[in-house]
Design an enzyme around this catalytic site. Structure first.
Site, PDB file in Angstrom:
ATOM      1  CE1 TYR A  80      -3.559  -6.603  -2.416  1.00 27.53           C
ATOM      2  CE2 TYR A  80      -1.197  -6.597  -2.744  1.00 27.53           C
ATOM      3  CZ  TYR A  80      -2.387  -5.910  -2.622  1.00 27.53           C
ATOM      4  OH  TYR A  80      -2.389  -4.540  -2.719  1.00 27.53           O
ATOM      5  CE1 TYR A 137      -1.542  -3.513  -6.643  1.00 32.04           C
ATOM      6  CE2 TYR A 137      -1.650  -1.174  -7.090  1.00 32.04           C
ATOM      7  CZ  TYR A 137      -1.290  -2.210  -6.266  1.00 32.04           C
ATOM      8  OH  TYR A 137      -0.667  -1.951  -5.070  1.00 32.04           O
TER       9      TYR A 137
END
Ligand code: ZN
Lengths: 131, 386
Positions: free
Chosen positions: B283, B333
Site C-alpha cells: 500500500y 489509487y
C-alpha cells in the site's frame, strides 16, 4: 497570520475561554490522573465520556513537524505537552534550522480582532522566549 | 482445504466520469464473475467497501439482482479493507457459511474540472471548534499527517528525501510497463527532488494519485477454483494490525506501524519468512508508507528502510520487486485493491512487460487511516504445501 475566523462549536467553551485569558485548557480525567488533548472524546482508562477540563502549564516539546509551502512557510507540528498529551499545533517564531525532536516550546496566545483567540507554540528557554 | 482468488474485475480507472460509485462497483463485480467463468447467480456472498466519493453499501446486492446471499456486509477499516475483506471471505468459505464471495471497492472522488488534490481537501473562511482551529492553522490534509509521520522517521533514523525518491523512481519504472497506469513517463531522483513540496518533507512525487473506478475479486475454495476459467491465486495467509496509536508521550507514531503485527501473523499462517517472498505489493499512499512497511515486515532492520530502498532492491531487476504495476503512486489509487489487483495479475503471470521473474510467494499490504490500520495477505499461484 490570517487564518480566518474561529468560532465555538458548543463543546469548546472552556478551551476558548482559556485562550482568551492566555491559558491552555485541555482535557483531564481526574479519576485516572491522566491528561488529554482538548478534542479527546473520552478516557480509555475508565470509560468516562465527560472528561473534565484543566489548565496545562503550556510547556511542550517538539515531536515532529511539517512545513507547508506558503509565503511565509507554515510550520505545523505535533507537540508533546509537559503533561503528556500530543497536540496538533502551529509553530511561531521558528526557522528551519531550529527544528529538532525535543525542541522546548511554550504556548503563546493570539487574540484576533474577530473570532476566538487561539494558541501557537514558540521556542522557549529558561530565560524566556527565544524570539 | 484452502481458498483462492478466482476472479478479478477492474473498471476503467482514473478520470472516469459519469458513473456513480455504485454503478462502478456493480460493473467490477460483473467483470470479476465473468473473469472467473462464473454467473452472478453463483455468488452467495458479497462484501462491499467504499472510499471518499459516495457509498455503494449493501444495497449493491439489489443493484446486481443477487438473491439468497448467505453473507452480505459493508466492511471498513479504511485502506486496510481490501485485505480484510478477502480474509473474511476466505474464513467464510473455510467454515462453510458461504462458498463464493465477491469483495468490491469503488470510489469516485474526482469530479470533472476539479483538481486531484481538492478531492481530499477542505478550505473555509469560518472554522468551528478545536478541529476547526487546527485546520485553520494549516493542518487540513492527509498529506500533512503523513508528512508528520515521515518527518519523525527522518529525524529519528536519518531517512532522507532522496531515499523516499528512490521508491518513487522504482515504482514509476514498473508503471512504465503497465498499460493501465495513469503515470508511465519514467522519472529520476532529480525529478523527484524538483517536484513541488506538498507538505514538507513530502514532495508531489511522494504522494499517490487520486482515481475513480472500482475493483472486485472473487474468493472460493481451492477445490472449486480448479474448475474455473483462470489460474487460481491461492490464499496462504492473512493478518491485521491495529496498533491504536494514542497521541501522547511514548507513542511510536511514524516510527512503527501495525504492519509489524499484521505481517508476522500473515507470514506465520502461510508458513513463510521474508526470505521466501518473491514480490511485494505494498500500500503506497506515500513513498514513506512503503519504506516503513518494509521495515515493519522485517525486510530490513528498523531505521534501515531508506538505505534498503536506495539500494535498488525494489525496482525492475531488483532483489525484491515491489509494486510491480506502479502502485498508487503511479498506476491507480483504488486503496487496498491497488496492491491486491497487481498481486493477482502477477500470480497469474499476466504482467506482460512488467511480469516479475518469480512470483511463487507474493506479499500484499493494506494501510488505513494515518497508519492506524494494517492488513496483510500472502498469495501464491501454488496451493499451500504443494
Ligand atoms: Zn479515566
Amino acid at each position: 497570520m490570517d487564518i480566518g475566523v474561529l468560532r465555538r462549536d458548543g463543546r469548546t467553551d472552556p478551551f476558548f475561554d482559556g485562550t482568551a485569558a492566555g491559558r491552555l485548557v485541555v482535557r483531564r480525567c481526574e479519576a485516572c490522573d491522566r491528561w488529554f488533548a482538548p478534542d479527546a472524546s473520552g478516557c480509555p482508562g475508565c470509560g468516562e465520556e465527560e472528561l473534565g477540563w484543566a489548565e496545562a502549564s503550556g510547556a511542550a516539546t517538539l515531536v515532529t513537524w511539517t512545513i507547508l509551502p506558503k509565503e511565509p512557510p507554515a510550520f505545523l507540528a505535533l507537540v508533546e505537552l509537559a503533561e503528556g498529551p500530543w497536540l496538533h499545533a502551529r509553530l511561531d517564531g521558528v526557522e528551519r534550522a531550529d527544528l529538532r525532536e525535543g525542541l522546548a516550546l511554550r504556548a503563546a496566545f493570539e487574540h484576533p480582532d474577530e473570532g476566538e483567540s487561539y494558541v501557537l507554540f514558540r521556542p522557549w528557554t529558561e530565560r524566556g522566549s527565544v524570539r | 482445504m484452502g481458498t483462492s482468488i478466482v476472479g478479478l474485475g477492474m473498471t476503467e480507472l482514473g478520470r472516469v466520469y459519469g458513473r456513480s460509485p455504485r454503478r462502478l462497483a456493480a460493473d467490477a463485480v460483473r467483470l470479476a464473475a465473468a473473469d472467473a467463468g462464473l454467473a452472478l447467480g453463483d455468488l452467495d456472498g458479497l462484501l462491499v467497501s467504499h472510499g471518499m466519493g459516495g457509498s455503494p453499501g449493501i444495497e449493491l446486492a439489489d443493484t446486481l439482482g443477487l438473491r439468497d446471499l448467505r453473507l452480505l456486509a459493508l466492511v471498513n477499516s479504511y485502506g486496510a479493507t481490501a485485505g480484510a475483506m478477502v480474509s473474511y471471505a476466505a474464513m467464510s468459505v473455510l467454515n462453510g457459511s458461504a462458498t463464493t464471495v465477491a469483495c468490491v471497492f469503488a470510489d469516485a472522488p474526482l469530479k470533472p474540472e476539479q483538481s486531484a488534490g481538492s478531492a481530499y481537501n477542505r478550505s473555509s473562511r469560518e472554522w468551528y471548534g478545536f478541529g476547526g482551529m487546527t485546520a485553520a492553522l494549516g493542518l487540513r490534509s492527509v498529506n500533512s499527517h503523513y508528512a508528520l509521520a515521515a518527518q519523525r522517521h527522518m529525524a529519528r533514523y536519518g531517512t532522507t528525501s532522496e531515499q523516499l525518491g528512490a521508491i518513487a523512481v522504482a515504482t514509476r519504472a514498473w508503471a512504465s510497463g503497465n498499460p493501465l497506469a495513469q503515470m508511465r513517463e519514467p522519472i529520476t531522483i532529480e525529478d523527484h527532488q524538483a517536484s513541488r513540496w506538498v507538505s514538507e518533507p513530502l514532495h508531489l512525487l511522494d504522494c499517490c494519485l487520486v482515481s475513480n473506478g472500482a475493483i472486485a475479486v472473487i474468493v472460493t475454495s481451492a477445490g472449486r477454483a480448479r474448475d474455473l476459467a483462470r489460474p487460481p491465486v491461492h490464499l496462504w495467509g492473512w493478518g491485521q494490525g491495529h496498533p491504536g496509536h494514542r497521541k501522547e508521550r511514548g507513542s511510536d507514531f511514524g516510527l512503527a506501524t501495525g504492519a509489524a503485527a499484521s505481517g508476522a501473523a500473515a507470514m506465520k499462517m502461510a508458513g513463510i519468512t521474508t526470505a521466501d517472498v518473491d514480490v511485494c505489493e505494498l500500500y503506497d499512499c506515500y513513498t514513506y508508507t512503503v519504506l516503513v512497511t518494509l521495515e515493519d515486515y522485517g525486510f530490513c532492520a528498523k531505521g534501515e528502510g531508506g538505505a534498503f530502498a536506495a539500494s535498488g532492491a525494489l525496482g525492475p531487476g531488483g532483489s525484491l520487486p515491489t509494486n510491480t504495476g506502479g502502485g498508487q503512486l503511479s498506476a491507480y489509487y483504488m486503496w487496498g485493491m491497488t496492491p491486491l489487483s497487481e498481486a493477482v495479475i502477477q500470480a497469474r503471470g499476466d504482467g506482460g512487460q512488467r511480469q516479475a521473474p518469480s512470483t511463487d510467494v507474493i506479499l500484499v499490504s493494506g494501510n488505513g487511516g494515518i497508519l492506524d490500520h494494517h492488513s496483510t495477505l500472502v498469495v501464491s499461484p501454488h496451493e499451500k504445501g504443494a
